[in-house]
Write an enzyme that holds these catalytic residues in place. Structure first.
Site, PDB file in Angstrom:
ATOM      1  N   HIS A  51      24.073  43.533  48.898  1.00 24.43           N
ATOM      2  CA  HIS A  51      23.152  44.072  49.918  1.00 24.43           C
ATOM      3  C   HIS A  51      21.945  43.167  50.000  1.00 24.43           C
ATOM      4  CE1 HIS A  51      21.409  47.908  51.920  1.00 24.43           C
ATOM      5  NE2 HIS A  51      20.768  46.828  52.353  1.00 24.43           N
ATOM      6  N   HIS A  53      19.664  40.913  53.155  1.00 21.90           N
ATOM      7  CA  HIS A  53      19.511  40.631  54.590  1.00 21.90           C
ATOM      8  C   HIS A  53      19.113  39.188  54.862  1.00 21.90           C
ATOM      9  CE1 HIS A  53      19.802  44.857  55.858  1.00 21.90           C
ATOM     10  NE2 HIS A  53      19.135  45.137  54.751  1.00 21.90           N
ATOM     11  N   GLU A 122      25.294  48.014  57.312  1.00 19.42           N
ATOM     12  CA  GLU A 122      24.291  49.037  57.014  1.00 19.42           C
ATOM     13  C   GLU A 122      23.898  49.826  58.261  1.00 19.42           C
ATOM     14  OE1 GLU A 122      20.059  49.713  54.697  1.00 19.42           O
ATOM     15  OE2 GLU A 122      20.680  47.676  55.168  1.00 19.42           O
ATOM     16  N   ALA A 133      13.415  51.073  57.861  1.00 15.75           N
ATOM     17  CA  ALA A 133      13.065  49.940  58.723  1.00 15.75           C
ATOM     18  C   ALA A 133      14.163  49.611  59.732  1.00 15.75           C
ATOM     19  CB  ALA A 133      12.757  48.716  57.865  1.00 15.75           C
ATOM     20  N   ASN A 211      16.110  55.624  47.993  1.00 21.15           N
ATOM     21  CA  ASN A 211      15.398  55.167  49.182  1.00 21.15           C
ATOM     22  C   ASN A 211      16.094  55.631  50.450  1.00 21.15           C
ATOM     23  OD1 ASN A 211      14.929  52.430  47.145  1.00 21.15           O
ATOM     24  ND2 ASN A 211      13.179  53.514  47.992  1.00 21.15           N
ATOM     25  N   GLY A 241      10.689  46.691  41.562  1.00 18.07           N
ATOM     26  CA  GLY A 241       9.434  47.219  41.053  1.00 18.07           C
ATOM     27  C   GLY A 241       8.579  47.894  42.108  1.00 18.07           C
ATOM     28  N   HIS A 243      10.362  49.511  45.242  1.00 17.24           N
ATOM     29  CA  HIS A 243      11.172  50.543  45.891  1.00 17.24           C
ATOM     30  C   HIS A 243      11.427  51.746  44.982  1.00 17.24           C
ATOM     31  CE1 HIS A 243      12.051  47.549  48.988  1.00 17.24           C
ATOM     32  NE2 HIS A 243      12.565  48.522  49.707  1.00 17.24           N
ATOM     33  N   ASP A 266      18.321  43.803  48.388  1.00 11.44           N
ATOM     34  CA  ASP A 266      17.881  44.256  49.718  1.00 11.44           C
ATOM     35  C   ASP A 266      16.838  43.280  50.263  1.00 11.44           C
ATOM     36  OD1 ASP A 266      17.906  45.870  51.964  1.00 11.44           O
ATOM     37  OD2 ASP A 266      16.438  47.286  51.197  1.00 11.44           O
ATOM     38  N   ALA A 300      10.243  47.596  54.185  1.00 10.51           N
ATOM     39  CA  ALA A 300      11.228  46.918  55.043  1.00 10.51           C
ATOM     40  C   ALA A 300      11.962  45.841  54.250  1.00 10.51           C
ATOM     41  CB  ALA A 300      10.543  46.311  56.256  1.00 10.51           C
TER      42      ALA A 300
END
Length: 364
Positions: A51, A53, A122, A133, A211, A241, A243, A266, A300
């Site tokens: 995961h 982006h 996702e 986001a 989340n 640290g 999220h 992420d 985000a």
């Protein structure tokens, strides 16, 4: 090439020995019973980020093939040798282009880059209430025909499909898609019962645990508890640290154990760069002090590499051997890939690093 190092043996424990690599495979591995020298490096399995982006100014959602290659090159330099780029909620045309780019890189691997082993869809089948986001304009109810068209463009590479199980048509969608891919509970406003119905229908994974979902409460346990009760369900955890609080990282480890948690980054385009203005899925993101957020303050994505997340997990109290397992073996199994092992004849897919987790070399 012979490497004297501490490595993880078949029992899952650290041993000291000599590993010989020849022609891209493990030629031999010999344990040395006298104990490791104080300065002996670690030889870890290379990581798999299922995961992510983007990084270094590039975003999978840009729909640019060269940007995807640049992402893969940077991932490799940071210990990730296999990865699944993640989409966001976007128009079908853009998603289709991203899927074609993924197939192109998968079919034609580039030297010095992480291998693309799947796509994490996702968006867009997510909740408006817990969209995070994700761009609200492109969210929609689950649509099998849309998924099938994108899967065709990707050449079957979509390995994880995210969905909010409370949406209209979601349970039937989950039943259909779970025959072909892992369907993941994600960006959901569902409670415990609706999450349970989703798991009964075929959900087998949870996207970034805690989340974009309801929190745990002793009278309303929510989706986290519903997932924890099912031993066949795996869960992602962003360990940057920001999220997830360190205490909740330890709680997740207690609930799911070393075999069910998958560390993820992420990461978004600012990863590997500094503060400034970036974009994620057609939305502006401001990064200040390493924290990426929309204008309204919504997180985000992260600015951390997966290797950083491993170090954080250890600092938060997770045993080193299991933190590595959660960033290599577990995510690889989720997407149907063979985990890296120090075993004669297996492919070389390793990170050599110091006690302080400074990467010295990558063998893949």
């Amino acid at each position: 090439m012979k490497i004297a190092a501490r490595y993880i043996d078949a029992s899952g424990a650290f041993v000291y020995g000599e590993v010989a690599l020849e022609g891209g495979v493990v030629a031999s591995a010999r344990k040395i019973p006298l104990g490791a020298p104080l300065d002996a490096p670690y030889l870890f399995p290379a990581l798999c980020d299922i995961h992510t982006h983007g990084n270094t100014g590039c975003d999978f959602s840009d729909g640019e093939y060269d940007g995807l290659v640049a992402m893969a090159r940077t991932l490799y330099l940071n210990g990730v040798t296999r990865f699944c780029p993640a989409t966001t909620a976007l128009p079908e045309e853009r998603l289709a282009r991203m899927c074609r780019n993924a197939k192109r890189l998968h079919d034609n691997p580039v030297k010095g880059c992480a291998r693309l082993v799947g796509v994490n869809l996702e968006g867009p089948f997510l909740s408006h209430e817990k969209r995070g986001a994700q761009c609200e304009s492109y969210l929609q109810n689950p649509d099998y025909d849309l998924y099938a068209r994108l899967q065709k463009e990707a050449g079957g590479l979509i390995k994880i499909v995210c969905v909010a199980p409370e949406l209209p048509g979601a349970l039937e969608f989950i039943r259909e898609v779970s025959r072909e891919a892992h369907v993941s509970l994600a960006h959901t406003d569902c409670g415990y019962d609706a999450a349970g119905a989703g798991f009964e229908a075929g959900l087998s994974h949870v996207t970034h645990l805690f989340n974009a979902m309801r929190p745990m409460h002793h009278r309303a346990p929510g989706p986290v508890a519903a997932a924890a009760e099912r031993p066949d369900v795996t869960a992602e955890l962003i360990c940057d640290g920001l999220h997830v609080h360190p205490s909740m990282v330890r709680a997740a480890y207690s609930l799911f154990g070393k075999d069910r948690l998958c560390l993820i980054s992420d990461a978004m385009a600012a990863c590997g760069l500094g503060d400034g203005e970036y974009e994620l899925g057609m939305q502006k993101v401001m990064v200040r002090g390493g924290r990426a957020a929309l204008a309204d303050g919504t997180l985000a994505g992260s600015t951390s590499f997966l290797w950083d997340c491993v170090g954080n997990a250890v600092a938060f109290g997770i045993p080193l051997v299991n933190a590595v397992r959660m960033a290599s073996r577990n995510p690889l199994l989720v997407v149907g890939e063979k985990p890296s092992r120090v075993r004669t004849g297996d492919p070389a897919d390793f990170i050599l690093c110091t006690d302080e987790l400074k990467i010295l070399n990558i063998y893949a």
